[in-house]
Design a protein around this motif. Sequence first.
Motif, PDB file in Angstrom:
ATOM      1  N   LYS A   1       0.777  -1.220  -0.022  1.00  4.66           N
ATOM      2  CA  LYS A   1      -0.013   0.164  -0.176  1.00  4.66           C
ATOM      3  C   LYS A   1       0.902   1.154  -0.068  1.00  4.66           C
ATOM      4  O   LYS A   1       1.831   1.136   0.815  1.00  4.66           O
ATOM      5  CB  LYS A   1      -0.918   0.068   1.272  1.00  4.66           C
ATOM      6  CG  LYS A   1      -1.900  -1.247   1.248  1.00  4.66           C
ATOM      7  CD  LYS A   1      -2.834  -1.192   2.739  1.00  4.66           C
ATOM      8  CE  LYS A   1      -3.473  -2.320   2.904  1.00  4.66           C
ATOM      9  NZ  LYS A   1      -4.155  -2.388   4.154  1.00  4.66           N
ATOM     10  N   ARG A   2       0.722   2.134  -0.878  1.00  6.58           N
ATOM     11  CA  ARG A   2       1.239   3.246  -0.922  1.00  6.58           C
ATOM     12  C   ARG A   2       0.677   4.479  -0.057  1.00  6.58           C
ATOM     13  O   ARG A   2      -0.392   4.715   0.151  1.00  6.58           O
ATOM     14  CB  ARG A   2       1.336   4.007  -2.427  1.00  6.58           C
ATOM     15  CG  ARG A   2       2.171   3.185  -3.480  1.00  6.58           C
ATOM     16  CD  ARG A   2       2.243   3.967  -4.787  1.00  6.58           C
ATOM     17  NE  ARG A   2       3.057   3.259  -5.728  1.00  6.58           N
ATOM     18  CZ  ARG A   2       2.373   2.285  -6.508  1.00  6.58           C
ATOM     19  NH1 ARG A   2       1.047   2.366  -6.379  1.00  6.58           N
ATOM     20  NH2 ARG A   2       3.067   1.892  -7.306  1.00  6.58           N
ATOM     21  N   HIS A   3       1.563   5.153   0.770  1.00  5.99           N
ATOM     22  CA  HIS A   3       1.207   6.397   1.759  1.00  5.99           C
ATOM     23  C   HIS A   3       1.944   7.530   1.506  1.00  5.99           C
ATOM     24  O   HIS A   3       2.133   8.359   1.995  1.00  5.99           O
ATOM     25  CB  HIS A   3       1.384   5.776   3.033  1.00  5.99           C
ATOM     26  CG  HIS A   3       0.571   4.599   3.524  1.00  5.99           C
ATOM     27  ND1 HIS A   3      -0.564   4.657   3.990  1.00  5.99           N
ATOM     28  CD2 HIS A   3       0.894   3.351   3.661  1.00  5.99           C
ATOM     29  CE1 HIS A   3      -1.191   3.390   4.255  1.00  5.99           C
ATOM     30  NE2 HIS A   3      -0.132   2.631   4.191  1.00  5.99           N
ATOM     31  N   GLY A   4       2.007   7.913   0.100  1.00  8.24           N
ATOM     32  CA  GLY A   4       2.759   9.062  -0.360  1.00  8.24           C
ATOM     33  C   GLY A   4       4.254   9.159  -0.739  1.00  8.24           C
ATOM     34  O   GLY A   4       4.707   7.971  -0.199  1.00  8.24           O
ATOM     35  N   THR A   5       4.849  10.209  -0.947  1.00  5.09           N
ATOM     36  CA  THR A   5       6.120  10.097  -1.525  1.00  5.09           C
ATOM     37  C   THR A   5       6.980  11.454  -0.733  1.00  5.09           C
ATOM     38  O   THR A   5       6.147  12.383  -0.517  1.00  5.09           O
ATOM     39  CB  THR A   5       6.549  10.123  -2.931  1.00  5.09           C
ATOM     40  OG1 THR A   5       5.732  11.353  -3.505  1.00  5.09           O
ATOM     41  CG2 THR A   5       5.827   8.987  -3.538  1.00  5.09           C
ATOM     42  N   THR A   6       8.041  11.408  -0.602  1.00  4.56           N
ATOM     43  CA  THR A   6       8.747  12.595  -0.322  1.00  4.56           C
ATOM     44  C   THR A   6      10.209  12.519  -1.086  1.00  4.56           C
ATOM     45  O   THR A   6      10.515  11.622  -1.821  1.00  4.56           O
ATOM     46  CB  THR A   6       9.234  12.243   1.300  1.00  4.56           C
ATOM     47  OG1 THR A   6       9.777  13.561   1.678  1.00  4.56           O
ATOM     48  CG2 THR A   6      10.174  11.398   1.689  1.00  4.56           C
ATOM     49  N   SER A   7      10.875  13.625  -1.095  1.00  7.28           N
ATOM     50  CA  SER A   7      12.004  14.054  -1.598  1.00  7.28           C
ATOM     51  C   SER A   7      13.070  14.242  -0.498  1.00  7.28           C
ATOM     52  O   SER A   7      12.962  15.466   0.198  1.00  7.28           O
ATOM     53  CB  SER A   7      11.949  15.184  -2.843  1.00  7.28           C
ATOM     54  OG  SER A   7      11.183  14.456  -3.685  1.00  7.28           O
ATOM     55  N   LEU A   8      14.373  13.701  -0.773  1.00 10.30           N
ATOM     56  CA  LEU A   8      15.376  13.918   0.327  1.00 10.30           C
ATOM     57  C   LEU A   8      16.389  14.773  -0.538  1.00 10.30           C
ATOM     58  O   LEU A   8      17.074  14.288  -1.420  1.00 10.30           O
ATOM     59  CB  LEU A   8      15.932  12.744   0.776  1.00 10.30           C
ATOM     60  CG  LEU A   8      16.941  12.685   1.737  1.00 10.30           C
ATOM     61  CD1 LEU A   8      16.884  13.557   2.883  1.00 10.30           C
ATOM     62  CD2 LEU A   8      17.851  11.357   2.234  1.00 10.30           C
ATOM     63  N   PHE A   9      16.581  15.865   0.052  1.00 12.03           N
ATOM     64  CA  PHE A   9      17.899  16.669  -0.276  1.00 12.03           C
ATOM     65  C   PHE A   9      19.108  16.587   0.598  1.00 12.03           C
ATOM     66  O   PHE A   9      18.944  16.610   2.012  1.00 12.03           O
ATOM     67  CB  PHE A   9      17.532  18.203  -0.242  1.00 12.03           C
ATOM     68  CG  PHE A   9      16.416  18.656  -1.403  1.00 12.03           C
ATOM     69  CD1 PHE A   9      16.977  19.333  -2.557  1.00 12.03           C
ATOM     70  CD2 PHE A   9      15.193  18.148  -1.399  1.00 12.03           C
ATOM     71  CE1 PHE A   9      16.024  19.744  -3.503  1.00 12.03           C
ATOM     72  CE2 PHE A   9      14.281  18.573  -2.434  1.00 12.03           C
ATOM     73  CZ  PHE A   9      14.676  19.205  -3.662  1.00 12.03           C
ATOM     74  N   ALA A  10      20.195  15.982   0.153  1.00 13.39           N
ATOM     75  CA  ALA A  10      21.307  15.737   1.122  1.00 13.39           C
ATOM     76  C   ALA A  10      22.577  16.521   0.410  1.00 13.39           C
ATOM     77  O   ALA A  10      22.939  16.515  -0.792  1.00 13.39           O
ATOM     78  CB  ALA A  10      21.518  14.561   1.004  1.00 13.39           C
ATOM     79  N   ALA A  11      23.518  17.046   1.274  1.00  9.13           N
ATOM     80  CA  ALA A  11      24.962  17.393   1.014  1.00  9.13           C
ATOM     81  C   ALA A  11      25.960  16.782   1.861  1.00  9.13           C
ATOM     82  O   ALA A  11      25.952  16.728   3.103  1.00  9.13           O
ATOM     83  CB  ALA A  11      24.784  19.016   1.406  1.00  9.13           C
ATOM     84  N   LEU A  12      26.606  16.138   1.286  1.00  8.52           N
ATOM     85  CA  LEU A  12      27.497  15.219   2.099  1.00  8.52           C
ATOM     86  C   LEU A  12      28.986  15.998   1.891  1.00  8.52           C
ATOM     87  O   LEU A  12      29.441  16.391   0.870  1.00  8.52           O
ATOM     88  CB  LEU A  12      27.986  13.789   1.256  1.00  8.52           C
ATOM     89  CG  LEU A  12      29.169  13.041   1.633  1.00  8.52           C
ATOM     90  CD1 LEU A  12      28.683  12.327   2.895  1.00  8.52           C
ATOM     91  CD2 LEU A  12      29.564  11.959   0.849  1.00  8.52           C
TER      92      LEU A  12
END
Length: 297
Positions: free
Chosen positions: A131-142
Amino acid sequence: MTALPRSGTPRTIEDARIEAVIVRTLETKPPDATHWSSRGMARACGLSVSTVQRIWRAFGLQPHRLETFKLSTDPDFVAKVRDVVGLYVAPPEHAIVLCVDEKSQIQALDRSQPMLPMRPGQVARRTHDYKRHGTTSLFAALDIATGRVISKCFPRHRAAEFRSFLDEIEANVPAGLDVHLVMDNYATHKAPLVRNWLARRPHWHVHLTPTSSSWLNQVERFFALLTDKQIKRGVHRSLGALHAAINAFIEQHNAEPKAFRWTKSADDILASIERFCTYNRTPEAHEMHPRTSGPGH
């Protein structure tokens, strides 16, 4: 000195027939398929399946396998590789080097039935449907020097979100340092909103990776760890649960950060690509990356 007879059962397949199997495997296809199977080759050559398998094994032939590759067509490929790798192997003084990107469309997935835990002699099991419960986008700086990650999740990944993430980076970077950003050519990174923000900060410097060269951005290695250890097998019944899991993973990572060790020089990388293009001498490969794109050109 007289050579002793070879031990074991005498070979019954003559060299010509072995050569015929190899040539047929490499240069032809069966009429009903895209590649040879051991059974199909055995029928075509009048040999046993085990004999074909032994020949393929001896010469490292695996018709059933297929790997993928992608060569960059960026006209500035060599210059960009030298620029980015130069930052990795010899970072500038009084500066911080950050590899930046976003991992978009991370899905919060819950399995349709409870997972069955691992037991002695039985691996963990889960249903194939979810079951899908939405999506998110992760921004990252290493930070390539320490391995520490600056991150923030957004519901979307537009220029506005990337501009907001730059504020997040700025708030976490010590004052008085030059900031070098390694990132790709994604349109979001080059939008007027972002360009104007960077133009007001002359101590920020952008280094673009070549097109189709995500392997050159070290933050992709961090994303792979996050996917393998948390997202791929995680059960997240809401976006909040997904955010909590991602943040917990990053907090744990930052508690004991470890920088990735970059081992190859720009010359090594360019020489390796030149060898690949030279060995795989197809017309398409030659057009995509001619020999003159190698080291020193």
